[in-house]
Motif scaffolding. Structure first.
Motif, short mmCIF file in Angstrom:
data_model
loop_
_atom_site.label_atom_id
_atom_site.label_comp_id
_atom_site.label_asym_id
_atom_site.label_seq_id
_atom_site.Cartn_x
_atom_site.Cartn_y
_atom_site.Cartn_z
N MET A 179 0.85 -1.16 0.00
CA MET A 179 0.00 0.00 0.00
C MET A 179 0.90 1.23 0.00
N ASN A 180 0.64 2.15 -0.92
CA ASN A 180 1.44 3.38 -0.96
C ASN A 180 0.88 4.43 0.00
N ASN A 181 1.62 5.52 0.16
CA ASN A 181 1.23 6.55 1.13
C ASN A 181 -0.12 7.18 0.81
N LEU A 182 -0.40 7.38 -0.48
CA LEU A 182 -1.68 7.98 -0.87
C LEU A 182 -2.84 7.06 -0.51
N GLN A 183 -2.68 5.76 -0.77
CA GLN A 183 -3.71 4.79 -0.41
C GLN A 183 -3.92 4.77 1.11
N LYS A 184 -2.82 4.79 1.84
CA LYS A 184 -2.90 4.76 3.30
C LYS A 184 -3.60 6.01 3.83
N GLU A 185 -3.26 7.16 3.27
CA GLU A 185 -3.92 8.40 3.69
C GLU A 185 -5.41 8.36 3.45
N GLU A 186 -5.82 7.81 2.31
CA GLU A 186 -7.24 7.70 2.00
C GLU A 186 -7.94 6.76 2.97
N LEU A 187 -7.31 5.64 3.29
CA LEU A 187 -7.88 4.70 4.25
C LEU A 187 -7.99 5.34 5.63
N ASP A 202 0.13 -2.68 6.54
CA ASP A 202 0.05 -3.08 5.14
C ASP A 202 -0.85 -4.29 4.93
N GLU A 227 -12.54 -3.66 3.28
CA GLU A 227 -11.35 -4.47 3.02
C GLU A 227 -10.45 -4.68 4.23
#
Length: 82
Positions: A1-9, A38, A74
């Motif tokens: 998971m990249n930083n952008l995905q993590k921020e969105e989550l 992750d 998820e």
């Protein structure tokens, strides 16, 4: 998971937490997001009256986890950490 995905989550999880926070605060408790790993494990910290409460496991599973899963289906696991 990249930083952008993590921020969105993190945004989605915090949004879900905000939905249950008034109920926790009404009983003198609170919850905060600590981390999301992750492997999609969400770690939260219970505080106030929720910390050490005999019903905290039920609150965690029936309240907090349900709210988070509605916004972020998820996730694999929700854990309470110190």
């Amino acid at each position: 998971m990249n930083n952008l995905q993590k921020e969105e989550l993190i945004k989605k999880i915090n949004s879900a937490i905000e939905l249950v926070r008034p109920y926790l605060k009404a009983d003198g408790g609170d919850v905060e997001l600590v981390d999301i790993t992750d492997d999609m494990t969400v770690k939260v910290r219970l505080s106030g009256a929720c910390d050490g409460c005999p019903f905290s496991v039920m609150t965690l599973k029936a309240g907090i986890e349900q709210a988070i899963r509605k916004k972020v289906p998820e996730i694999k696991t929700l854990l309470a950490v110190e």
